[in-house]
Enzyme design. Structure first.
Site, short mmCIF file in Angstrom:
data_model
loop_
_atom_site.label_atom_id
_atom_site.label_comp_id
_atom_site.label_asym_id
_atom_site.label_seq_id
_atom_site.Cartn_x
_atom_site.Cartn_y
_atom_site.Cartn_z
N HIS A 96 0.85 -1.20 0.00
CA HIS A 96 0.00 0.00 0.00
C HIS A 96 0.89 1.25 0.00
O HIS A 96 1.96 1.25 0.61
CB HIS A 96 -0.91 -0.02 1.24
N GLU A 168 -4.03 2.01 -7.42
CA GLU A 168 -4.34 3.07 -6.46
C GLU A 168 -3.43 4.27 -6.67
O GLU A 168 -2.39 4.38 -6.03
CB GLU A 168 -4.11 2.56 -5.03
#
Ligand code: PGA
Length: 249
Positions: A96, A168
């Site tokens: 992430h 993302e």
């Protein structure tokens, strides 16, 4: 067609176990009236809530937000894949941008991917680019390609290892380094198509400021196979509306 996947990334929320319990029960209840054949829902809570949530959830699967690349030993503060496996977890978010911002690099991400696959957890590998919106699609593709190559080095896809990739873009995330504005559905679809060409066996989802308003237009792009949802996953009605949007179109 692969089932669409909606992943709640709770990050370091909610503040108490009671709230975590209540939120997950409400979501589970909200799923009762939905067509669950089209969408799979995953919650990735903080580690400490796993022992309780594993007994509460039936339709929702559990995941975690990170994992150690190490099997066991003197690694203060880390949690291993084997330990996570004890709590009925099926997914692990890896790479992430909020972890990359803490210094996590491609080689470590690659080791975590291997550790997850070895212990039969499905990695949700996050890739994305930069904190500015002004990059061209070609620039983004170049960096995403490099992130994929580093993260997936040595992974054997012929063994039916399941993998989800989340596109993302950092600028699109709702808090922290992001602007709070999702990318256009067309942008997300273009990058997801590209990632699917690079890694044909992966399920590819979008993440970054998904909410109840933009979910229908993102979901209308068939190539987007689901969403990684941060902020909006902490609000019951927002999250349910997102799941509905992805299960209907
Ligand atoms: P957001 O977070 O939905 O709040 O933008 C997504 C993520 O960081 O995974």
């Amino acid at each position: 067609m692969i089932k669409r996947l909606i992943v709640a990334n709770w990050k370091m929320n909610p503040p108490s176990l009671e709230e975590a319990r209540e939120l997950s029960s409400r979501i589970e209840h909200g799923l009762l009236t939905m067509d669950r054949t089209k969408v799979e829902v995953v919650i990735c809570p903080p580690f400490v809530f796993l022992p309780i949530l594993r007994h509460l959830l039936h339709f929702i699967r559990l995941g975690v937000q990170d994992v150690s690349a190490e099997e066991m030993g003197s690694f203060t503060g880390q949690v291993s894949v084997r330990q996570i496996g004890e709590f009925n977890c099926h997914f692990v978010i890896i790479g992430h941008s909020e972890r990359r911002a803490l210094g996590e690099k491609g080689q470590l991400i690659n080791r975590k991917i291997h550790a997850a696959i070895k212990h039969k957890l499905e990695p949700i590998l996050c890739v994305g680019f930069g904190t500015k919106k002004s990059f061209t699609i070609a620039q983004i593709k170049r960096v995403v390609k490099k992130q994929l190559q580093e993260a997936l080095k040595g992974v054997n896809f012929r063994k039916k290892n399941r993998l989800t990739i989340a596109y993302e873009p950092v600028w699109a995330i709702s808090q922290g380094l992001g602007t709070g504005r999702a990318v256009s559905p067309g942008h997300a679809a273009k990058l997801i198509e590209y990632i699917k060409l690079e890694v044909p066996s992966a399920r590819v989802i979008y993440g970054g400021s998904i909410d109840s308003k933009n979910a229908p237009s993102l979901a209308a792009q068939k190539v987007i196979e689901g969403g990684l949802v941060g902020g909006a996953s902490l609000h019951f009605s927002e999250f349910i509306a997102i799941i509905k949007a992805f299960s209907q179109s």
